[in-house]
Each structure stands twice: as structure tokens, then as C-alpha cells.
Design a protein around this motif. Structure first.
Motif, PDB file in Angstrom:
ATOM      1  N   ALA A  21       0.827  -1.207   0.000  1.00 51.54           N
ATOM      2  CA  ALA A  21       0.000   0.000   0.000  1.00 51.54           C
ATOM      3  C   ALA A  21       0.858   1.253   0.000  1.00 51.54           C
ATOM      4  O   ALA A  21       0.577   2.214  -0.714  1.00 51.54           O
ATOM      5  CB  ALA A  21      -0.932  -0.005   1.203  1.00 51.54           C
ATOM      6  N   SER A  22       1.930   1.248   0.784  1.00 47.04           N
ATOM      7  CA  SER A  22       2.796   2.425   0.796  1.00 47.04           C
ATOM      8  C   SER A  22       3.494   2.590  -0.551  1.00 47.04           C
ATOM      9  O   SER A  22       3.703   3.709  -1.011  1.00 47.04           O
ATOM     10  CB  SER A  22       3.818   2.343   1.930  1.00 47.04           C
ATOM     11  N   LEU A  23       3.831   1.480  -1.190  1.00 44.87           N
ATOM     12  CA  LEU A  23       4.431   1.550  -2.523  1.00 44.87           C
ATOM     13  C   LEU A  23       3.446   2.158  -3.515  1.00 44.87           C
ATOM     14  O   LEU A  23       3.804   3.039  -4.296  1.00 44.87           O
ATOM     15  CB  LEU A  23       4.849   0.155  -2.989  1.00 44.87           C
ATOM     16  N   LEU A  24       2.214   1.716  -3.465  1.00 38.15           N
ATOM     17  CA  LEU A  24       1.216   2.218  -4.405  1.00 38.15           C
ATOM     18  C   LEU A  24       0.831   3.661  -4.131  1.00 38.15           C
ATOM     19  O   LEU A  24       0.578   4.431  -5.055  1.00 38.15           O
ATOM     20  CB  LEU A  24      -0.030   1.334  -4.360  1.00 38.15           C
ATOM     21  N   VAL A  27       5.197   5.871  -3.591  1.00 36.25           N
ATOM     22  CA  VAL A  27       6.320   5.757  -4.533  1.00 36.25           C
ATOM     23  C   VAL A  27       5.869   5.895  -5.982  1.00 36.25           C
ATOM     24  O   VAL A  27       6.461   6.670  -6.744  1.00 36.25           O
ATOM     25  CB  VAL A  27       7.062   4.423  -4.316  1.00 36.25           C
ATOM     26  N   ILE A  28       4.846   5.189  -6.372  1.00 37.19           N
ATOM     27  CA  ILE A  28       4.431   5.207  -7.777  1.00 37.19           C
ATOM     28  C   ILE A  28       3.941   6.593  -8.216  1.00 37.19           C
ATOM     29  O   ILE A  28       4.356   7.077  -9.267  1.00 37.19           O
ATOM     30  CB  ILE A  28       3.406   4.091  -8.054  1.00 37.19           C
ATOM     31  N   PRO A  29       3.088   7.295  -7.455  1.00 36.01           N
ATOM     32  CA  PRO A  29       2.722   8.652  -7.883  1.00 36.01           C
ATOM     33  C   PRO A  29       3.913   9.613  -7.927  1.00 36.01           C
ATOM     34  O   PRO A  29       3.974  10.479  -8.799  1.00 36.01           O
ATOM     35  CB  PRO A  29       1.704   9.103  -6.837  1.00 36.01           C
ATOM     36  N   ALA A  30       4.862   9.437  -7.010  1.00 37.57           N
ATOM     37  CA  ALA A  30       6.045  10.298  -7.037  1.00 37.57           C
ATOM     38  C   ALA A  30       6.864  10.052  -8.302  1.00 37.57           C
ATOM     39  O   ALA A  30       7.324  10.999  -8.950  1.00 37.57           O
ATOM     40  CB  ALA A  30       6.897  10.060  -5.793  1.00 37.57           C
ATOM     41  N   LEU A  31       7.043   8.798  -8.659  1.00 34.24           N
ATOM     42  CA  LEU A  31       7.784   8.488  -9.886  1.00 34.24           C
ATOM     43  C   LEU A  31       7.040   8.983 -11.123  1.00 34.24           C
ATOM     44  O   LEU A  31       7.663   9.521 -12.050  1.00 34.24           O
ATOM     45  CB  LEU A  31       8.033   6.984  -9.985  1.00 34.24           C
ATOM     46  N   LEU A  32       5.743   8.811 -11.150  1.00 34.18           N
ATOM     47  CA  LEU A  32       4.970   9.321 -12.283  1.00 34.18           C
ATOM     48  C   LEU A  32       5.061  10.842 -12.381  1.00 34.18           C
ATOM     49  O   LEU A  32       5.181  11.389 -13.483  1.00 34.18           O
ATOM     50  CB  LEU A  32       3.513   8.885 -12.168  1.00 34.18           C
ATOM     51  N   GLY A  33       5.019  11.518 -11.248  1.00 32.26           N
ATOM     52  CA  GLY A  33       5.161  12.972 -11.240  1.00 32.26           C
ATOM     53  C   GLY A  33       6.513  13.412 -11.762  1.00 32.26           C
ATOM     54  O   GLY A  33       6.615  14.380 -12.521  1.00 32.26           O
ATOM     55  N   LEU A  34       7.563  12.697 -11.372  1.00 31.71           N
ATOM     56  CA  LEU A  34       8.899  13.031 -11.869  1.00 31.71           C
ATOM     57  C   LEU A  34       9.006  12.793 -13.370  1.00 31.71           C
ATOM     58  O   LEU A  34       9.597  13.612 -14.093  1.00 31.71           O
ATOM     59  CB  LEU A  34       9.956  12.206 -11.131  1.00 31.71           C
TER      60      LEU A  34
END
Length: 71
Positions: A21-24, A27-34
Motif C-alpha cells: 500500500a505504501s508503494l502504491l 512511490v508510484i505517484p512520485a515516480l509518475l510525477g517526476l
């Protein structure tokens, strides 16, 4: 009431989803934002360079970096 750190065999199974859940959620929205930010900046720089070249009268076929029309 079950406390963290107790020897309840159901506790580890109940908390396994926290890592996923913490990954989803983080981490994933942060990587998508970058990635989106990188793409937007890259596109803006590309269009800025093309606009500057067009304003100077350069074309893609010219090989010389020296602009003879400038003082």
C-alpha cells in the motif's frame, strides 16, 4: 485487542499489505510525477530551442554554427 509485537500468528498476515500500500500510494505517484515533469521540461526546452533557431533564421539544413548576419 492485539498489540504490535505480540505473538499472534494473524498479525503478520494482517500487516503484510502495508508495504504494498505504501508503494502504491507514495512511490508510484512520485515516480509518475517526476516522469511527467521531465517530459514537460524536455518538451519546453526543445520547443524553445526551435523557436530561437526560427527567430534567428536558421534552418535544419545549415551546417555552420556561425551566424553571419549578427554583428
Amino acid at each position: 485487542m492485539v498489540l504490535l509485537g505480540s505473538s499472534d500468528p494473524l498479525l503478520p498476515a494482517a500487516t503484510d499489505w502495508l508495504g504494498l500500500a505504501s508503494l502504491l500510494v507514495i512511490v508510484i505517484p512520485a515516480l509518475l510525477g517526476l516522469l511527467i515533469s521531465y517530459w514537460v521540461i524536455r518538451t519546453a526546452v526543445k520547443h524553445g530551442i526551435l523557436a530561437a533557431d526560427k527567430a534567428r533564421g536558421r534552418t535544419l539544413g545549415t551546417r555552420s554554427d556561425w551566424d553571419h548576419g549578427r554583428p
